[in-house]
Design a protein around this motif. Structure first.
Motif, short mmCIF file in Angstrom:
data_model
loop_
_atom_site.label_atom_id
_atom_site.label_comp_id
_atom_site.label_asym_id
_atom_site.label_seq_id
_atom_site.Cartn_x
_atom_site.Cartn_y
_atom_site.Cartn_z
N ARG A 94 0.75 -1.23 0.12
CA ARG A 94 0.00 0.07 0.07
C ARG A 94 0.91 1.24 0.08
O ARG A 94 0.56 2.40 -0.64
CB ARG A 94 -0.96 0.06 1.09
CG ARG A 94 -2.14 -1.25 1.14
CD ARG A 94 -3.05 -0.90 2.28
NE ARG A 94 -2.63 -1.61 3.35
CZ ARG A 94 -2.56 -2.83 3.80
NH1 ARG A 94 -3.21 -3.74 2.87
NH2 ARG A 94 -2.25 -3.21 4.99
N ARG A 97 1.96 2.01 -3.43
CA ARG A 97 0.94 2.53 -4.12
C ARG A 97 0.91 4.02 -3.92
O ARG A 97 0.78 4.79 -4.60
CB ARG A 97 -0.46 1.91 -3.81
CG ARG A 97 -1.72 2.59 -4.60
CD ARG A 97 -1.64 2.98 -5.96
NE ARG A 97 -2.29 1.81 -6.56
CZ ARG A 97 -1.93 1.32 -7.83
NH1 ARG A 97 -1.36 2.26 -8.60
NH2 ARG A 97 -2.37 0.46 -8.37
N THR A 106 5.90 -2.18 -8.00
CA THR A 106 5.31 -2.85 -6.46
C THR A 106 5.74 -4.24 -6.54
O THR A 106 6.49 -4.53 -5.36
CB THR A 106 4.23 -2.54 -6.25
OG1 THR A 106 3.92 -1.05 -6.54
CG2 THR A 106 3.70 -3.09 -4.76
N LEU A 121 -4.20 -4.95 -3.20
CA LEU A 121 -5.09 -3.37 -3.45
C LEU A 121 -6.40 -3.60 -3.49
O LEU A 121 -6.89 -2.26 -4.05
CB LEU A 121 -4.24 -2.87 -4.72
CG LEU A 121 -2.63 -2.43 -4.43
CD1 LEU A 121 -2.22 -2.11 -5.70
CD2 LEU A 121 -2.58 -1.45 -3.21
#
Length: 161
Positions: A94, A97, A106, A121
């Motif tokens: 997260r 992101r 990622t 996600l």
């Protein structure tokens, strides 16, 4: 391009009690290393720190000395810590992101697969969840005719009975 995963901040209050005590004695990194290697097991801590002890090789000299000083001669049950470590890695996804990394960057930075990053996600790979229908949304007033498309290959949907 290899992207670096963000440095994580460990929240002591989120740790299980046994792991919190180990983190107090060893420090966050060494406590996580110890449960990563031996979590869920019973470990005997020697009364004296020997250079050839497997725990010293796993932890390093300084952390091993702290472990012996605190628990020397005792047998300790190490917490498993799987759930916490998993949540820590998910938090890292997260954070990637939030830093604007793509799903592929990622995945590479965290060691997860692209598919697993998308799952963490919540299916939100491109900023909008395209996998889930909102069950509370108002239905479209003008339904789409799918006649002749993949779900109606013979165009029967456009016929009126």
């Amino acid at each position: 391009m290899k992207s670096a995963a963000p440095i994580l901040t460990i929240k002591p209050e989120a740790l299980p009690e046994g792991l919190r005590e180990l983190a107090r004695v060893l420090g966050d990194t060494d406590a996580l290393r110890l449960i990563g290697l031996h979590g869920g097991a019973r470990v005997s801590v020697p009364k004296k720190a020997r250079e050839d002890h497997p725990l010293r090789m796993a932890l390093g000299a300084v952390a091993f000395e702290r472990l012996v000083d605190e628990y020397g001669g005792e047998t300790i049950d190490l917490p498993k810590g799987d759930a916490y470590l998993r949540e820590l890695r998910h938090s890292q996804v997260r954070q990637c992101r939030e830093q604007g990394l793509t799903v592929d960057e990622t995945a590479e930075a965290t060691g997860y697969s692209r598919r697993h990053v998308i799952n963490i996600l919540g299916g939100d790979a491109n900023g909008a969840d395209t996998f889930t229908i909102d069950m509370f949304a108002e239905p479209d007033s003008d339904p789409v005719n799918h006649a002749g498309q993949a779900n109606d290959p013979f165009g029967l949907g456009s016929r009126r009975a």
